[in-house]
Design a protein around this motif. Sequence first.
Motif, mmCIF file in Angstrom:
data_model
loop_
_atom_site.group_PDB
_atom_site.id
_atom_site.type_symbol
_atom_site.label_atom_id
_atom_site.label_comp_id
_atom_site.label_asym_id
_atom_site.label_seq_id
_atom_site.Cartn_x
_atom_site.Cartn_y
_atom_site.Cartn_z
ATOM 1 N N GLN A 15 0.821 -1.141 -0.184
ATOM 2 C CA GLN A 15 -0.074 0.049 -0.055
ATOM 3 C C GLN A 15 0.876 1.426 -0.114
ATOM 4 O O GLN A 15 0.587 2.222 -0.488
ATOM 5 N N ARG A 16 1.951 1.104 0.704
ATOM 6 C CA ARG A 16 2.679 2.308 0.623
ATOM 7 C C ARG A 16 3.616 2.449 -0.567
ATOM 8 O O ARG A 16 3.791 3.691 -1.220
ATOM 9 N N LEU A 17 3.744 1.321 -1.124
ATOM 10 C CA LEU A 17 4.591 1.488 -2.307
ATOM 11 C C LEU A 17 3.661 1.877 -3.678
ATOM 12 O O LEU A 17 4.051 2.743 -4.520
ATOM 13 N N PHE A 18 2.285 1.194 -3.659
ATOM 14 C CA PHE A 18 1.659 1.727 -5.040
ATOM 15 C C PHE A 18 0.495 2.517 -4.515
ATOM 16 O O PHE A 18 -0.159 2.965 -5.478
ATOM 17 N N GLY A 19 0.182 2.559 -3.516
ATOM 18 C CA GLY A 19 -1.011 3.635 -3.145
ATOM 19 C C GLY A 19 -2.261 2.630 -2.778
ATOM 20 O O GLY A 19 -2.385 1.608 -3.082
ATOM 21 N N HIS A 20 -3.299 3.239 -1.926
ATOM 22 C CA HIS A 20 -4.600 2.563 -1.578
ATOM 23 C C HIS A 20 -5.449 2.529 -2.991
ATOM 24 O O HIS A 20 -5.419 3.483 -3.642
ATOM 25 N N GLU A 21 -6.079 1.463 -3.030
ATOM 26 C CA GLU A 21 -7.051 1.618 -4.168
ATOM 27 C C GLU A 21 -8.188 2.547 -3.927
ATOM 28 O O GLU A 21 -8.661 3.082 -4.996
ATOM 29 N N ALA A 22 -8.480 2.838 -2.757
ATOM 30 C CA ALA A 22 -9.555 3.883 -2.436
ATOM 31 C C ALA A 22 -8.982 5.098 -1.612
ATOM 32 O O ALA A 22 -8.543 4.979 -0.650
ATOM 33 N N ALA A 23 -9.167 6.157 -2.329
ATOM 34 C CA ALA A 23 -8.579 7.404 -1.667
ATOM 35 C C ALA A 23 -8.965 7.800 -0.576
ATOM 36 O O ALA A 23 -8.337 8.040 0.492
ATOM 37 N N GLU A 24 -10.358 7.477 -0.083
ATOM 38 C CA GLU A 24 -10.800 7.910 1.158
ATOM 39 C C GLU A 24 -10.105 7.135 2.281
ATOM 40 O O GLU A 24 -10.389 7.210 3.449
ATOM 41 N N ASP A 25 -9.650 5.947 2.000
ATOM 42 C CA ASP A 25 -9.077 4.944 3.066
ATOM 43 C C ASP A 25 -7.487 5.377 3.104
ATOM 44 O O ASP A 25 -6.955 4.536 3.822
ATOM 45 N N GLU A 26 -6.980 6.025 2.125
ATOM 46 C CA GLU A 26 -5.824 6.183 2.237
ATOM 47 C C GLU A 26 -5.190 7.274 3.261
ATOM 48 O O GLU A 26 -5.945 8.129 3.635
#
Length: 489
Positions: A15-26
């Motif tokens: 998740q830190r490398l590629f990002g969270h699929e849902a911005a609201e959960d990032e």
Amino acid sequence: MTQTTPLIFSEEQLQRLFGHEAAEDEDPARLREYYFKTNTYDEVCADLPLRILVGHKGTGKSALFKVAMAEDKENDTITVLIRPDDVAVLATDTTDFLKTIREWKAGLGQIIAKKVLSEIGSNDESWVAKLKQYGGTLVSFFEETLRDIHRLSTQPAQKALIDHFLKKKRISIYIDDLDRGWQGRKQDNARISALLNAVRDLSSESRGLNFRISLRSDVYYLVRTSDESTDKIEGSVIWHSWNNHEIFVLLVKRIESFFGRTVDERKLLLTPQATLAKYLRPVMEERFQGQGLWENAPIYRVLMSLIRKRPRDLVKLCILAGKAARKDHSSIIGTKHFQSIFEEYSQGRLQDTINEFRSELPTIDKLLLSMKPTKRERTGHEGYVYTTDALLKKINSIREQGQYKFANGELSDSKRLAAFMYKINFLTARKESTVGIVVRKYFEENRYLSNDFVDFGFDWEIHPAYRWALQPDDIQEIFKSLRLSADDT
């Protein structure tokens, strides 16, 4: 994070490398570290009363709003976020359209007033009666009310926020995710159409209220084509679209920020993809070690060919491959890891598309699954590629098994179904260059409202993202026939 940090592709690391699929959960801080601002961001954040952000699922509408809200707050701008739960009980009866608009205006006025005062730190409920005296003119109401709060306040931060408002007289209002639970029914279309009319009225009556609304492209399409009054907001619509080069730069920025390095995204945009490929080396193999037309191809061309110009597609693809690398105890994502997840990735994209557009064509799943090439078609040039005549012939044969009716009650002919599949990016326009490079063109957003199927000299191709879902019985054949996209598409 440093480059010497070993990659184990744990859930947290992915998740830190590629990002969270849902911005609201990032994590907000991490999101702003890697967020890539395109021209769309500047257009949405312009100091204008109404901005409507329209895009397919997975294009990053919520991420854009989250970053924009954070910057507004840093600039001491009063910011309001309205979500579906806030308005669930508003304007549910759409039998009288003008009444529905009035209910939206009154309801939104109260929600905005309550959230603004809460943002300021005031819990005084007397504002409800006071608001009615202003006939819904919110900026005037806030000027007087906030001056009263400022006069009595002993909190420096609160006074500073009010001072900024009294100077700028500007409030940013974000309305996000309103299409959650939307089913494309006549009353759903009328409700959102009435909302857009109400917001337009509010922004005109109360200069200083800047509304930013996000809508899925399918929702906007049905609302726009069902209510002629929405032509008045067309100039406020901004399409959230990406090209593959921008998405590649987005990936590079995420990787570099993961390792604690900063990059100039504007310079990266001017950098050829073959040069950008060096940034992928710490994370994945440089070249695809598979077979067929993919053999020894740069890995970035494989990735860019399989995504539908949506950042979320790339995130899903890389995270799935990263999980496969973890199971293999590998410190780098290799060809075999990508190969092992293509079918799962493809099935997910097909289901996403069915879920996203079922409200427009209830039997979309039957249509898309029927597009699977027959054994005879697969023995041709390329089983998933059609001339215009061949495509219409294919759809005609599908329609012989049963009619397709759109949610608005219209029966479809073959050209209408072809246009629909092009619009949802299931089909892409395709042309092969003289040097064997394939150029793929997607539906242009400024033609989104057209139902006409236009033959402009391209062939038609089922997008590569769906191949494994349609052909799970002969996966290796796909590598032999699927040509990768040109670098600059």
